[in-house]
Scaffold this motif. Structure first.
Motif, PDB file in Angstrom:
ATOM      1  N   LEU A  89      16.772 -11.563  44.618  1.00 30.26           N
ATOM      2  CA  LEU A  89      15.459 -11.436  45.249  1.00 30.26           C
ATOM      3  C   LEU A  89      15.162  -9.950  45.398  1.00 30.26           C
ATOM      4  N   THR A  90      13.916  -9.548  45.109  1.00 33.31           N
ATOM      5  CA  THR A  90      13.545  -8.144  45.232  1.00 33.31           C
ATOM      6  C   THR A  90      12.685  -7.935  46.475  1.00 33.31           C
ATOM      7  N   THR A  91      12.561  -6.672  46.877  1.00 34.91           N
ATOM      8  CA  THR A  91      11.752  -6.347  48.052  1.00 34.91           C
ATOM      9  C   THR A  91      10.262  -6.491  47.777  1.00 34.91           C
ATOM     10  N   LYS A  92       9.873  -6.697  46.508  1.00 33.27           N
ATOM     11  CA  LYS A  92       8.469  -6.933  46.167  1.00 33.27           C
ATOM     12  C   LYS A  92       8.180  -8.407  45.898  1.00 33.27           C
ATOM     13  N   GLY A  93       9.115  -9.262  46.293  1.00 31.17           N
ATOM     14  CA  GLY A  93       8.877 -10.699  46.242  1.00 31.17           C
ATOM     15  C   GLY A  93       9.225 -11.376  44.936  1.00 31.17           C
ATOM     16  N   GLN A  94       9.766 -10.644  43.966  1.00 33.18           N
ATOM     17  CA  GLN A  94      10.168 -11.273  42.710  1.00 33.18           C
ATOM     18  C   GLN A  94      11.548 -11.910  42.866  1.00 33.18           C
ATOM     19  N   ASN A  95      11.862 -12.838  41.976  1.00 34.09           N
ATOM     20  CA  ASN A  95      13.142 -13.520  42.098  1.00 34.09           C
ATOM     21  C   ASN A  95      13.598 -14.060  40.759  1.00 34.09           C
ATOM     22  N   ARG A  96      14.893 -14.275  40.672  1.00 32.68           N
ATOM     23  CA  ARG A  96      15.517 -14.921  39.507  1.00 32.68           C
ATOM     24  C   ARG A  96      16.544 -15.926  40.008  1.00 32.68           C
ATOM     25  N   LEU A  97      16.538 -17.107  39.438  1.00 35.66           N
ATOM     26  CA  LEU A  97      17.455 -18.164  39.847  1.00 35.66           C
ATOM     27  C   LEU A  97      17.893 -18.955  38.627  1.00 35.66           C
ATOM     28  N   ASN A  98      19.190 -19.168  38.512  1.00 33.95           N
ATOM     29  CA  ASN A  98      19.713 -19.966  37.406  1.00 33.95           C
ATOM     30  C   ASN A  98      20.952 -20.725  37.878  1.00 33.95           C
TER      31      ASN A  98
END
Length: 380
Positions: A89-98
């Motif tokens: 999760l980034t501080t700008k609200g982006q995310n990656r999940l797998n």
């Protein structure tokens, strides 16, 4: 990365000064994950922290975890199964999940794979072809949802037949109306799309170990028959992937591995996000994934692996590859080379933490292309 390097340094010190020193300074659950030696075939679990930053994302924080196990603890021919999870999760609200799992049934009679993932993360688009330019890069907002399913059955010695299936959903945004993304006529399906796929798969696998191979070979081939749904239901096409790997044991501590991969997009349309892309943490290390993309990809590499000890290993690798629309050109091949470090946290299963640094070509007027990769397991 600093956390990982600190961890590897600590583990190295513990190995050098003996088990008693390690037990006195490292908590038990960390010792169990990273450097307790276990010659049984019981399950194991490891966590790898992720920490990075970039102007477009801010700080990215998360982790990767791997749970490994055997479905048959008596038959030593049964390959390692696992469950792998990755989330940031980034501080700008982006995310990656797998989340994915690879399952080998007792005596390897069946092989299953399932994976589901979501990406809400920016990506750079450089154009299409084997000679794109860094100055043309467009920053895209990217959202991707993915479901992958595989099932194969052993039908003869080392030979598996089965199917692959699943679906993708892509959404892209771009705020640069004058950039290459919005103004290059060969870029198709700029907003993204949704599609399902199903097709046959073939595996030949004579590797002695699927996590740290020292001899044997593998051929993995599949063909996705793709159909667009929802807003792009007019799309239909196919995607072919063929990968060949061969491993030669030179000595007890030295292994030479070869890996080749061919990918082709089939059909009259060419959605830019489905085009084969050169460069990732497995092959053509050193190239930004997506810097070069086109209808076809051909790449190969060789890797020399030297086991310094039970815990540590080093590798050197070199390769070449290119993307092309219809005709392969030998002079257009792009080179790569590099090296890396391995820390084997599970000696019995051959599971490792990997740090690689790869370099590629130096395009005219640009810095040499390069990349640093940190992950779990071997590159191939």
């Amino acid at each position: 990365m600093k956390k990982l390097l600190a961890l590897l340094t600590l583990l190295s010190i513990s190995e050098s000064f003996g088990p008693a020193f390690g037990q006195s300074i490292i908590p038990r659950f960390i010792r169990k994950m990273y450097f307790e030696k276990d010659t049984t075939r019981r399950s194991s679990f490891v966590v790898l922290p992720v920490l990075s930053s970039a102007p477009e994302t801010g700080v990215e924080l998360g982790g990767a975890s791997l749970y490994s196990f055997y479905t048959d603890t008596i038959n030593h021919e049964t390959k390692v199964s696992n469950i792998f999870a990755y989330a940031t999760l980034t501080t700008k609200g982006q995310n990656r999940l797998n989340i994915s799992t690879t399952y080998w049934s007792p005596q390897n009679k069946y092989h299953y794979f399932a994976g589901i993932g979501r990406i809400d993360f920016p990506t750079d688009f450089y154009g299409i072809g084997n000679n794109t330019h860094k100055i043309d890069a467009d920053r895209l907002g990217q959202k991707r949802y993915r479901l992958l399913l595989e099932a194969q059955k052993l039908v003869a010695k080392n030979v598996y037949f089965g199917f692959v299936g699943g679906g993708y959903k892509y959404d892209f945004t771009n705020t640069n109306p004058t950039g290459i993304f919005n103004n290059n006529p060969v870029v198709e399906d700029r907003k993204g799309g949704t599609f399902l796929f199903l097709g046959p798969s073939f595996i030949y696998d004579s590797r002695n170990n699927n996590t740290y191979t020292t001899k044997g070979m593998m051929v993995n081939a599949y063909f996705n028959i793709m159909q667009g749904v929802l807003d792009n239901n007019s799309y239909n096409g196919g995607f072919l992937n063929v990968e060949f790997s061969k491993f030669i044991s030179i000595s007890n501590t030295l292994v030479l591995g070869f890996d080749m991969q061919e990918q082709s997009l089939v059909g009259s349309r060419s959605p830019f996000y489905l085009l084969p892309q050169m460069g990732n943490d497995e092959i053509m290390r050193g190239y930004y994934e997506g810097r070069y993309r086109d209808r076809n990809l051909l790449a190969g590499q060789a890797e020399l692996r030297y086991r310094l000890s039970e815990r540590f290993g080093i590798v050197g690798f070199a390769g070449a590859g290119e993307v092309f629309h219809s005709s392969f050109s030998l002079p257009e091949l792009k080179p790569n080379l590099g090296g890396g470090l391995r820390y084997f946290f599970d000696i019995e299963k051959g599971l490792s933490i990997r740090i690689d640094y790869g370099i590629g070509q130096k395009p005219t007027g640009e810095q040499r292309e390069s990349g640093l990769y940190i992950g779990l397991g071997q590159a191939f």
